[in-house]
Design a protein around this motif. Structure first.
Motif, mmCIF file in Angstrom:
data_model
loop_
_atom_site.group_PDB
_atom_site.id
_atom_site.type_symbol
_atom_site.label_atom_id
_atom_site.label_comp_id
_atom_site.label_asym_id
_atom_site.label_seq_id
_atom_site.Cartn_x
_atom_site.Cartn_y
_atom_site.Cartn_z
ATOM 1 N N SER A 17 116.892 -20.264 115.718
ATOM 2 C CA SER A 17 117.081 -18.814 115.567
ATOM 3 C C SER A 17 115.840 -18.050 116.006
ATOM 4 O O SER A 17 115.934 -17.035 116.702
ATOM 5 C CB SER A 17 117.402 -18.472 114.108
ATOM 6 N N TYR A 21 115.687 -15.527 119.266
ATOM 7 C CA TYR A 21 115.360 -14.118 119.069
ATOM 8 C C TYR A 21 114.099 -13.735 119.841
ATOM 9 O O TYR A 21 114.024 -12.663 120.437
ATOM 10 C CB TYR A 21 115.194 -13.817 117.575
ATOM 11 N N GLN A 36 123.874 -16.577 121.669
ATOM 12 C CA GLN A 36 124.809 -16.620 120.542
ATOM 13 C C GLN A 36 125.007 -18.045 120.029
ATOM 14 O O GLN A 36 125.175 -18.259 118.826
ATOM 15 C CB GLN A 36 126.137 -15.979 120.942
ATOM 16 N N PHE A 39 122.054 -18.756 117.859
ATOM 17 C CA PHE A 39 122.215 -18.077 116.571
ATOM 18 C C PHE A 39 123.240 -18.800 115.692
ATOM 19 O O PHE A 39 123.051 -18.928 114.483
ATOM 20 C CB PHE A 39 122.652 -16.623 116.769
ATOM 21 N N GLY A 43 122.011 -20.470 112.294
ATOM 22 C CA GLY A 43 122.590 -19.969 111.049
ATOM 23 C C GLY A 43 123.322 -21.050 110.273
ATOM 24 O O GLY A 43 123.225 -21.121 109.041
ATOM 25 N N THR A 61 123.878 -15.146 103.609
ATOM 26 C CA THR A 61 123.372 -14.380 104.750
ATOM 27 C C THR A 61 123.499 -15.186 106.033
ATOM 28 O O THR A 61 123.926 -14.665 107.077
ATOM 29 C CB THR A 61 121.899 -13.983 104.520
ATOM 30 N N ASN A 62 123.162 -16.459 105.987
ATOM 31 C CA ASN A 62 123.254 -17.291 107.180
ATOM 32 C C ASN A 62 124.703 -17.579 107.568
ATOM 33 O O ASN A 62 125.002 -17.710 108.759
ATOM 34 C CB ASN A 62 122.464 -18.582 107.004
ATOM 35 N N TRP A 65 125.651 -14.577 109.446
ATOM 36 C CA TRP A 65 125.002 -14.699 110.755
ATOM 37 C C TRP A 65 125.853 -15.594 111.665
ATOM 38 O O TRP A 65 126.074 -15.296 112.838
ATOM 39 C CB TRP A 65 123.616 -15.289 110.532
ATOM 40 N N CYS A 66 126.326 -16.725 111.114
ATOM 41 C CA CYS A 66 127.191 -17.654 111.869
ATOM 42 C C CYS A 66 128.491 -16.978 112.286
ATOM 43 O O CYS A 66 128.963 -17.171 113.411
ATOM 44 C CB CYS A 66 127.546 -18.869 111.020
ATOM 45 N N ALA A 69 127.860 -14.589 115.165
ATOM 46 C CA ALA A 69 127.610 -15.339 116.400
ATOM 47 C C ALA A 69 128.897 -15.962 116.933
ATOM 48 O O ALA A 69 129.163 -15.930 118.141
ATOM 49 C CB ALA A 69 126.546 -16.407 116.167
#
Length: 155
Positions: A17, A21, A36, A39, A43, A61-62, A65-66, A69
């Motif tokens: 990640s 980024y 993507q 990510f 994630g 949160t992850n 994020w997944c 993506a």
């Protein structure tokens, strides 16, 4: 043993990640499949690590994020135009194949003004939407929206 695997996965996720980024922020990679996918991998690995350690805010949160993506990857795959490859045994395939360096064909259009005199506009540059630099629009005639080129009276 399982703890070591989960810890390694967490670090792989964090590095994937972070690297994605960083490369995106430095304009080294575009917002595309590679970004993507990194990510999604990052994630997912960090979410597994968070679940194993009962770190629920991090895990949730992850997972979000997944999801972002994954949905972006699906959108990218669906938006890519499908261009079939020509059969190997048929050298004159009816569909043109994309090439790395293509030049659009010259645009040629005849326009006339109120006096019946005409101008032929021939465009040689691949910059659509620009005005015609020579000749312009005849008085009372039709504007031609082509990339820059030249205009000459019709014979």
């Amino acid at each position: 043993m399982l703890t070591s695997v989960v810890e390694v996965l967490g670090w792989i996720g964090a590095l994937a990640s972070f690297a994605a980024y960083l490369l995106f922020s430095l304009n080294r990679i575009p917002n595309g499949h590679a970004l993507q996918a990194a990510f999604l991998l990052g994630g997912l690995c960090m979410a597994l690590n968070g679940v194993y350690h009962s770190a629920w805010p991090s895990a949730i949160t992850n997972l979000a994020w997944c999801t972002i993506a994954a949905l972006t990857l699906i959108r990218l795959v669906r938006s890519r135009p499908f261009i079939p490859a020509p059969p190997q045994d048929y050298p004159h395939h009816p569909l043109p194949l994309p090439t790395a360096h293509t030049t659009p064909p010259a645009c040629s259009q005849a326009i006339t003004d109120n006096d019946g005199a005409g101008m032929e506009v021939v465009v040689h540059t691949p910059h659509p939407g620009t005005d015609i630099p020579a000749g312009g629009t005849p008085k009372g005639g039709t504007a031609v929206s082509c990339a820059g080129g030249s205009a000459r009276p019709l014979a």
